[in-house]
Motif scaffolding. Structure first.
Motif, PDB file in Angstrom:
ATOM      1  N   ASP A  11       0.815  -1.223   0.000  1.00  0.00           N
ATOM      2  CA  ASP A  11       0.000   0.000   0.000  1.00  0.00           C
ATOM      3  C   ASP A  11       0.846   1.270   0.000  1.00  0.00           C
ATOM      4  O   ASP A  11       0.560   2.215  -0.742  1.00  0.00           O
ATOM      5  N   LEU A  12       1.861   1.326   0.836  1.00  0.00           N
ATOM      6  CA  LEU A  12       2.684   2.536   0.918  1.00  0.00           C
ATOM      7  C   LEU A  12       3.409   2.782  -0.403  1.00  0.00           C
ATOM      8  O   LEU A  12       3.410   3.906  -0.915  1.00  0.00           O
ATOM      9  N   ALA A  13       4.006   1.731  -0.951  1.00  0.00           N
ATOM     10  CA  ALA A  13       4.709   1.865  -2.227  1.00  0.00           C
ATOM     11  C   ALA A  13       3.743   2.278  -3.336  1.00  0.00           C
ATOM     12  O   ALA A  13       4.077   3.120  -4.182  1.00  0.00           O
ATOM     13  N   GLN A  14       2.547   1.712  -3.323  1.00  0.00           N
ATOM     14  CA  GLN A  14       1.554   2.052  -4.343  1.00  0.00           C
ATOM     15  C   GLN A  14       1.148   3.519  -4.228  1.00  0.00           C
ATOM     16  O   GLN A  14       1.010   4.212  -5.240  1.00  0.00           O
ATOM     17  N   ARG A  15       0.966   3.996  -2.991  1.00  0.00           N
ATOM     18  CA  ARG A  15       0.614   5.407  -2.799  1.00  0.00           C
ATOM     19  C   ARG A  15       1.737   6.330  -3.272  1.00  0.00           C
ATOM     20  O   ARG A  15       1.476   7.388  -3.863  1.00  0.00           O
ATOM     21  N   ARG A  16       2.964   5.942  -3.011  1.00  0.00           N
ATOM     22  CA  ARG A  16       4.106   6.757  -3.440  1.00  0.00           C
ATOM     23  C   ARG A  16       4.135   6.869  -4.971  1.00  0.00           C
ATOM     24  O   ARG A  16       4.363   7.956  -5.524  1.00  0.00           O
ATOM     25  N   ILE A  17       3.923   5.760  -5.651  1.00  0.00           N
ATOM     26  CA  ILE A  17       3.964   5.761  -7.115  1.00  0.00           C
ATOM     27  C   ILE A  17       2.774   6.505  -7.689  1.00  0.00           C
ATOM     28  O   ILE A  17       2.893   7.225  -8.694  1.00  0.00           O
ATOM     29  N   PHE A  18       1.612   6.377  -7.061  1.00  0.00           N
ATOM     30  CA  PHE A  18       0.447   7.138  -7.498  1.00  0.00           C
ATOM     31  C   PHE A  18       0.744   8.630  -7.391  1.00  0.00           C
ATOM     32  O   PHE A  18       0.445   9.413  -8.309  1.00  0.00           O
ATOM     33  N   GLY A  19       1.344   9.054  -6.272  1.00  0.00           N
ATOM     34  CA  GLY A  19       1.697  10.459  -6.097  1.00  0.00           C
ATOM     35  C   GLY A  19       2.695  10.934  -7.128  1.00  0.00           C
ATOM     36  O   GLY A  19       2.604  12.068  -7.630  1.00  0.00           O
ATOM     37  N   LEU A  20       3.654  10.064  -7.462  1.00  0.00           N
ATOM     38  CA  LEU A  20       4.643  10.425  -8.478  1.00  0.00           C
ATOM     39  C   LEU A  20       3.968  10.636  -9.830  1.00  0.00           C
ATOM     40  O   LEU A  20       4.260  11.618 -10.535  1.00  0.00           O
ATOM     41  N   MET A  21       3.069   9.721 -10.213  1.00  0.00           N
ATOM     42  CA  MET A  21       2.367   9.862 -11.487  1.00  0.00           C
ATOM     43  C   MET A  21       1.476  11.096 -11.483  1.00  0.00           C
ATOM     44  O   MET A  21       1.342  11.794 -12.494  1.00  0.00           O
ATOM     45  N   GLU A  22       0.864  11.372 -10.335  1.00  0.00           N
ATOM     46  CA  GLU A  22      -0.036  12.511 -10.209  1.00  0.00           C
ATOM     47  C   GLU A  22       0.704  13.834 -10.380  1.00  0.00           C
ATOM     48  O   GLU A  22       0.181  14.773 -10.982  1.00  0.00           O
ATOM     49  N   ARG A  23       1.935  13.897  -9.873  1.00  0.00           N
ATOM     50  CA  ARG A  23       2.710  15.136  -9.939  1.00  0.00           C
ATOM     51  C   ARG A  23       3.430  15.325 -11.260  1.00  0.00           C
ATOM     52  O   ARG A  23       3.674  16.455 -11.682  1.00  0.00           O
ATOM     53  N   ASP A  24       3.810  14.227 -11.908  1.00  0.00           N
ATOM     54  CA  ASP A  24       4.708  14.334 -13.061  1.00  0.00           C
ATOM     55  C   ASP A  24       4.045  14.005 -14.399  1.00  0.00           C
ATOM     56  O   ASP A  24       3.660  14.909 -15.142  1.00  0.00           O
ATOM     57  N   PRO A  25       3.860  12.727 -14.767  1.00  0.00           N
ATOM     58  CA  PRO A  25       3.333  12.446 -16.113  1.00  0.00           C
ATOM     59  C   PRO A  25       1.872  12.819 -16.321  1.00  0.00           C
ATOM     60  O   PRO A  25       1.476  13.141 -17.440  1.00  0.00           O
ATOM     61  N   TYR A  26       1.054  12.771 -15.260  1.00  0.00           N
ATOM     62  CA  TYR A  26      -0.370  13.081 -15.414  1.00  0.00           C
ATOM     63  C   TYR A  26      -0.604  14.496 -15.942  1.00  0.00           C
ATOM     64  O   TYR A  26      -1.364  14.676 -16.913  1.00  0.00           O
ATOM     65  N   PRO A  27       0.035  15.542 -15.395  1.00  0.00           N
ATOM     66  CA  PRO A  27      -0.152  16.878 -15.972  1.00  0.00           C
ATOM     67  C   PRO A  27       0.320  16.964 -17.420  1.00  0.00           C
ATOM     68  O   PRO A  27      -0.298  17.659 -18.238  1.00  0.00           O
ATOM     69  N   ARG A  28       1.393  16.239 -17.757  1.00  0.00           N
ATOM     70  CA  ARG A  28       1.871  16.259 -19.154  1.00  0.00           C
ATOM     71  C   ARG A  28       0.881  15.549 -20.069  1.00  0.00           C
ATOM     72  O   ARG A  28       0.693  15.939 -21.218  1.00  0.00           O
ATOM     73  N   PHE A  29       0.263  14.472 -19.565  1.00  0.00           N
ATOM     74  CA  PHE A  29      -0.753  13.784 -20.356  1.00  0.00           C
ATOM     75  C   PHE A  29      -1.899  14.733 -20.680  1.00  0.00           C
ATOM     76  O   PHE A  29      -2.413  14.740 -21.806  1.00  0.00           O
TER      77      PHE A  29
END
Length: 216
Positions: free
Chosen positions: A179-197
């Protein structure tokens, strides 16, 4: 996860990334136990990214062409309305809940060489559905070896605390082990590639009203 949009994630992803089976050499490159050839792996990823970008441009042209046919049957019917696509901009969670949105985001990540982040997040979602303790243990070992272990071929970007915390969880497995690792990766995607998408031509094209076919 909800199944808005119809179809399967696999079928929709094939619309963007194609249906080529990996060679045995490519499979070895993705095997965390084989001693990865990172140079060859990077070349394969770059080649795949170019292919995805080409397919995305073809997909847009087919939708703009009168009478154009998309490769997969029913793909046009699965295309979200501009209103549906607009809702994806509200949150990454809403994007991932829509199967067409998930497939589009996955294709976009292929072009950025960061698809392992989404693959890990999805794998964690599947892991939490497992009921059998033996299957859970087997899947957990595979998840850790493929995405968490240092220098694994699909290693995701985690801080040392999260990595060690997840390693400790492997001793007494629960459905929340990742769960913790999944939340960290979700946050990373949310901050970085998601806005570019959301700024990508792929997404902006989905916001445009579909051009009506000319009357013959």
């Amino acid at each position: 996860m909800d199944k808005d949009g119809g179809g399967s994630i696999h079928q929709l992803t094939l619309l963007f990334v194609g249906n080529r089976k990996p060679s045995q050499q490519q499979l070895r490159l993705l095997d965390p136990d084989c001693g990865c050839d990172f140079g060859a792996h990077q070349k394969r990823r770059q080649s795949l990214a170019k292919d995805v970008k080409h397919r995305l441009s073809l997909f847009r042209r087919r939708n703009d062409s009168p009478g154009g046919k998309v490769a997969e049957k029913g793909a046009k019917a699965l295309r979200p309305s501009p209103e549906e696509a607009l809702a994806w901009g509200e949150s990454l969670e809403k994007l991932l809940q829509h199967q067409y949105g998930l497939a589009a985001f996955r294709a976009f990540l292929h072009t950025e060489f960061s698809e392992e982040n989404l693959e890990f997040w999805l794998a964690c979602e599947e892991y939490k559905k497992i009921r059998s303790q033996s299957k859970m243990a087997s899947r957990a070992r595979k998840l850790f070896a493929e995405y968490i272990a240092i220098q694994s071929c699909k290693e995701v970007n985690l801080d040392s605390y999260t990595r060690e915390h997840t390693k400790e969880n492997m001793r007494t497995l629960t459905r929340g082990a990742f769960d913790l690792a999944q939340r960290r990766i979700f946050g990373l995607m949310e901050r970085d590639p998601y806005p570019r998408f959301l700024r990508s031509e792929l997404y902006l094209d989905l916001l445009r009203p579909k051009k009506p076919s000319p009357v013959l």
